[in-house]
Design an enzyme around this catalytic site. Structure first.
Site, PDB file in Angstrom:
ATOM      1  N   LYS A 314      77.084  33.690  25.360  1.00  0.00           N
ATOM      2  CA  LYS A 314      78.249  33.395  24.521  1.00  0.00           C
ATOM      3  C   LYS A 314      78.987  34.648  24.028  1.00  0.00           C
ATOM      4  O   LYS A 314      80.194  34.608  23.845  1.00  0.00           O
ATOM      5  CB  LYS A 314      77.831  32.543  23.321  1.00  0.00           C
ATOM      6  CG  LYS A 314      77.564  31.085  23.668  1.00  0.00           C
ATOM      7  CD  LYS A 314      77.252  30.276  22.423  1.00  0.00           C
ATOM      8  CE  LYS A 314      76.899  28.855  22.786  1.00  0.00           C
ATOM      9  NZ  LYS A 314      76.597  28.024  21.622  1.00  0.00           N
ATOM     10  N   ASP A 350      82.072  25.191  18.963  1.00  0.00           N
ATOM     11  CA  ASP A 350      80.889  24.905  18.137  1.00  0.00           C
ATOM     12  C   ASP A 350      81.291  24.756  16.674  1.00  0.00           C
ATOM     13  O   ASP A 350      80.752  23.905  15.951  1.00  0.00           O
ATOM     14  CB  ASP A 350      79.860  26.046  18.252  1.00  0.00           C
ATOM     15  CG  ASP A 350      79.046  25.950  19.535  1.00  0.00           C
ATOM     16  OD1 ASP A 350      78.944  24.841  20.095  1.00  0.00           O
ATOM     17  OD2 ASP A 350      78.522  26.989  19.977  1.00  0.00           O
ATOM     18  N   GLY A 374      68.604  30.085   9.752  1.00  0.00           N
ATOM     19  CA  GLY A 374      68.783  30.698  11.069  1.00  0.00           C
ATOM     20  C   GLY A 374      69.904  31.716  11.016  1.00  0.00           C
ATOM     21  O   GLY A 374      70.831  31.594  10.183  1.00  0.00           O
ATOM     22  N   TYR A 462      69.404  18.611  18.906  1.00  0.00           N
ATOM     23  CA  TYR A 462      69.800  17.250  19.278  1.00  0.00           C
ATOM     24  C   TYR A 462      68.790  16.556  20.184  1.00  0.00           C
ATOM     25  O   TYR A 462      68.944  15.377  20.501  1.00  0.00           O
ATOM     26  CB  TYR A 462      71.181  17.254  19.944  1.00  0.00           C
ATOM     27  CG  TYR A 462      71.257  18.057  21.221  1.00  0.00           C
ATOM     28  CD1 TYR A 462      71.736  19.360  21.204  1.00  0.00           C
ATOM     29  CD2 TYR A 462      70.839  17.518  22.427  1.00  0.00           C
ATOM     30  CE1 TYR A 462      71.793  20.109  22.362  1.00  0.00           C
ATOM     31  CE2 TYR A 462      70.901  18.259  23.593  1.00  0.00           C
ATOM     32  CZ  TYR A 462      71.376  19.552  23.555  1.00  0.00           C
ATOM     33  OH  TYR A 462      71.428  20.291  24.710  1.00  0.00           O
TER      34      TYR A 462
HETATM   35  P1  NAP Z   1      69.607  31.710  18.753  1.00  0.00           P
HETATM   36  O1  NAP Z   1      70.843  32.542  18.861  1.00  0.00           O
HETATM   37  O2  NAP Z   1      68.439  32.001  19.603  1.00  0.00           O
HETATM   38  O3  NAP Z   1      69.153  31.767  17.207  1.00  0.00           O
HETATM   39  C1  NAP Z   1      68.040  31.057  16.765  1.00  0.00           C
HETATM   40  C2  NAP Z   1      67.774  31.397  15.307  1.00  0.00           C
HETATM   41  O4  NAP Z   1      66.650  30.610  14.913  1.00  0.00           O
HETATM   42  C3  NAP Z   1      67.410  32.857  15.082  1.00  0.00           C
HETATM   43  O5  NAP Z   1      67.861  33.249  13.815  1.00  0.00           O
HETATM   44  C4  NAP Z   1      65.894  32.814  15.139  1.00  0.00           C
HETATM   45  O6  NAP Z   1      65.265  33.838  14.431  1.00  0.00           O
HETATM   46  C5  NAP Z   1      65.634  31.499  14.443  1.00  0.00           C
HETATM   47  N1  NAP Z   1      64.311  30.996  14.744  1.00  0.00           N
HETATM   48  C6  NAP Z   1      63.791  30.782  15.982  1.00  0.00           C
HETATM   49  N2  NAP Z   1      62.538  30.318  15.849  1.00  0.00           N
HETATM   50  C7  NAP Z   1      62.265  30.264  14.526  1.00  0.00           C
HETATM   51  C8  NAP Z   1      61.119  29.893  13.777  1.00  0.00           C
HETATM   52  N3  NAP Z   1      60.021  29.475  14.386  1.00  0.00           N
HETATM   53  N4  NAP Z   1      61.181  29.961  12.437  1.00  0.00           N
HETATM   54  C9  NAP Z   1      62.317  30.395  11.827  1.00  0.00           C
HETATM   55  N5  NAP Z   1      63.427  30.774  12.477  1.00  0.00           N
HETATM   56  C10 NAP Z   1      63.391  30.706  13.819  1.00  0.00           C
HETATM   57  O7  NAP Z   1      69.947  30.174  19.000  1.00  0.00           O
HETATM   58  P2  NAP Z   1      71.316  29.434  18.647  1.00  0.00           P
HETATM   59  O8  NAP Z   1      72.238  29.501  19.803  1.00  0.00           O
HETATM   60  O9  NAP Z   1      71.779  29.923  17.340  1.00  0.00           O
HETATM   61  O10 NAP Z   1      70.833  27.915  18.550  1.00  0.00           O
HETATM   62  C11 NAP Z   1      70.019  27.459  17.502  1.00  0.00           C
HETATM   63  C12 NAP Z   1      69.757  25.973  17.691  1.00  0.00           C
HETATM   64  O11 NAP Z   1      70.962  25.245  17.541  1.00  0.00           O
HETATM   65  C13 NAP Z   1      69.227  25.639  19.070  1.00  0.00           C
HETATM   66  O12 NAP Z   1      68.219  24.664  18.952  1.00  0.00           O
HETATM   67  C14 NAP Z   1      70.430  25.050  19.780  1.00  0.00           C
HETATM   68  O13 NAP Z   1      70.054  24.089  20.776  1.00  0.00           O
HETATM   69  C15 NAP Z   1      71.129  24.365  18.633  1.00  0.00           C
HETATM   70  N6  NAP Z   1      72.557  24.187  18.889  1.00  0.00           N
HETATM   71  C16 NAP Z   1      73.028  22.915  18.849  1.00  0.00           C
HETATM   72  C17 NAP Z   1      74.365  22.701  19.065  1.00  0.00           C
HETATM   73  C18 NAP Z   1      74.882  21.284  18.997  1.00  0.00           C
HETATM   74  O14 NAP Z   1      76.003  21.057  19.473  1.00  0.00           O
HETATM   75  N7  NAP Z   1      74.143  20.359  18.419  1.00  0.00           N
HETATM   76  C19 NAP Z   1      75.236  23.760  19.334  1.00  0.00           C
HETATM   77  C20 NAP Z   1      74.716  25.063  19.368  1.00  0.00           C
HETATM   78  C21 NAP Z   1      73.366  25.258  19.131  1.00  0.00           C
HETATM   79  P3  NAP Z   1      64.859  35.232  15.147  1.00  0.00           P
HETATM   80  O15 NAP Z   1      66.144  35.936  15.407  1.00  0.00           O
HETATM   81  O16 NAP Z   1      63.978  35.874  14.164  1.00  0.00           O
HETATM   82  O17 NAP Z   1      64.147  34.836  16.408  1.00  0.00           O
END
Ligand code: NAP
Length: 519
Positions: A314, A350, A374, A462
């Protein structure tokens, strides 16, 4: 005409009739993998096999693949030839049945026939019924064109090449070979295996491939990346794809888990658009943009309309685009690309996808206290959208340095996640992957106790639809918003950007629920 070939791979004769019948329900062509009949003495099974095949109308391909070419049997070249000689009687000319013969054997036969040898006049030299095949299960051979030329030297009616793709870019050489074969008047099957090769399975027939392979169901797939025949027909509408079909898709790594192809293809079908949405597993996003996307430099002639972008591309994709809208620029992430003439435009849906379900519940978000858990890419879009609406966001992350960086960039507060109480929050948002099916499925970033005084809990995850975070929140008396709502809302905006039309949201939602097993 689009042909879907379903391979039948069973080890016992007793399983064969049912397996062939199941394949016949969804296939145009059935490939019987004789090498998989490992519990059978093939030299005595000819009549029994022929009887099973008599029962179906579909064209049959007989394959006796040796272990060294990915088959299930160790069998010498001499025995493979002998077997074909003895068993060609299964084939029916009114069905146009075919034998699949590996390149080494086809070359050997061609040589022996050229020498006026014993094979002349036997069914071994029945080239009109022969597919000459070559497989590479490791990668794309550097001398692919040479291999094609060796195959084309034989008189085989059809040439088949299957290679292993690690990157969507590996599909380029497959499409180029299909173009060459068409130009040279040769019938060809060309497939890139693996998740990164899925586009060759979907687009191959429209680009000249004699057939594409599909399985009866997920469990019976015989090669990595193989889709089911029903998915090819019902989700990707492969029968309708032609060279004018507008291509959209998802680029990321991994992409196999995504339900976006189901959502977008359902909406495109409902709107009767000649368009398809395909998963594209991309390693090097900049090379992909240059060689397959940017109209002035791409090496493939296709009607690419736009792309959805997911992790990890992204941010990295931004440098390859001509124009970025203000929200995407401020968030620092593009999740949607639109091809506009010669230019590539980037958007972030998003943020609007996140905020839309929240605004449907609460007219004004001004002053709403929101805890965002997060500090990754999704959290950035969430914090940006909340700020734009006048809400008060606080970032909670396990990595305090990351929380601080994000908070500073957007001018909001941050706190460590480890001892969070969320007592001061109206809304708690999970922007971590905690709770996702298959990984950390039973974990939650906030327990029922922590959510006791919160009004609304919003999960971005989701899949599954009902996460532990959401069920704990409901048990604590909170209103909830599921991640599917955001996914749908951001997909609606993408659809509008690519087509200029509003999609049928109910059709999209039904497709998503089907895929998530929520019928
Ligand atoms: P990302 O860039 O990898 O960020 C994930 C975040 O979650 C980071 O801050 C990470 O911390 C934290 N994290 C991961 N494992 C953790 C744990 N066990 N305990 C506490 N914090 C934790 O991912 P992203 O793109 O932001 O996406 C996050 C979630 O949102 C995903 O599940 C994705 O599928 C979902 N999402 C959904 C939609 C939708 O349309 N519904 C759209 C976008 C994203 P660290 O940096 O310390 O690892």
């Amino acid at each position: 005409m689009t042909r879907i070939c379903v391979p039948v791979c069973v080890s016992r004769l007793s399983e064969l009739a049912d397996a062939v019948r199941a394949a016949a329900n969804v296939a145009d062509v059935i490939e019987l993998r004789l090498d998989y009949l490992t519990e059978v003495d093939l030299s005595h099974a000819g009549e029994a096999i022929a009887n099973v095949l008599k029962a179906v109308d579909q064209q049959i391909i007989l394959t006796l693949r040796p272990a060294e070419y990915g088959g299930a049997r160790a069998i010498s070249a001499q025995d493979r030839l002998h077997f074909r000689l003895q068993n060609s009687g299964y084939l029916k000319s009114d069905r146009n049945d075919l034998w699949d013969l590996e390149l080494d054997l086809a070359l050997l036969l061609q040589k022996r026939a050229g020498e006026g040898n014993d094979v002349v006049g036997t069914n071994l030299c029945d080239w009109d019924r022969t597919i000459c095949s070559y497989h590479d299960f490791v990668g794309v051979p550097a001398d692919l064109e040479k291999i094609y030329e060796s195959m084309a030297q034989t008189e085989s009616r059809i040439l088949k090449l299957a290679v292993q793709a690690d990157d969507a870019l590996d599909c380029l050489s497959i499409f180029q070979l299909l173009d060459r074969a068409q130009h040279e008047g040769r019938e060809m099957i060309a497939i890139a295996m693996g998740q990164a090769g899925v586009m060759t399975r979907i687009l191959g027939p429209s680009r000249g491939s004699f057939l594409t392979y599909g399985s009866v169901d997920d469990e019976s797939a015989t090669a990595p990346g193989q889709l089911t025949a029903c998915e090819l027909r019902d989700v990707y509408r492969i029968d309708n794809i032609d060279r004018q079909t507008q291509i959209t898709g998802l680029i990321g790594r991994p992409v196999a888990h995504s339900i976006s192809p189901h959502i977008h293809n359902a909406a495109l079908a409902k709107a009767n658009f000649n368009a398809v949405f395909i998963p594209l597993e991309v390693q090097d996003v900049n090379a992909f943009i240059k060689r397959m996307v940017r109209p002035s430099s791409r090496e493939i002639d296709w009607e690419l309309r736009g792309l959805s972008v997911t992790a990890p591309h992204k941010s990295a994709v931004i440098g390859g685009l001509n124009w970025i809208d203000a929200a995407a620029r401020e968030i620092g992430a593009v999740n949607t690309i639109v091809v506009e003439g010669d230019e590539l435009h980037g958007y972030n849906t998003d943020a609007i996808g996140f905020i839309t379900p929240l605004k449907q519940r609460q007219q004004s978000l001004a002053g709403l206290r929101c805890a965002v858990i997060g500090a990754g890419g999704a959290a950035r879009a969430v914090v940006w959208a909340l700020k734009a609406e006048g809400a008060i966001a606080t970032v909670f992350a396990r990595d305090e340095a990351k929380a601080e960086m994000l908070a500073q960039q957007f001018g909001v507060a941050y706190k460590p996640l480890s001892n969070a109480t969320f007592r001061d929050a109206d809304v708690v948002i999970n922007a971590t992957p905690l709770g996702t099916r298959g990984k950390a499925e039973h974990e939650t970033p906030a327990t029922r106790e922590q959510l006791g005084e919160v009004r609304l809990a919003y999960d971005l995850v989701y899949n599954p639809f009902e996460t532990r975070f959401l069920s704990d929140a409901r048990a604590a008396g909170c209103e909830t918003i599921a991640g599917l709502e955001m996914l749908m809302a951001q997909a609606v905006e993408q659809f509008k950007l690519w087509t200029g039309k509003h999609p049928n949201v109910e059709v999209m939602r039904a497709a998503a629920k089907r895929r998530l097993g929520m019928n």
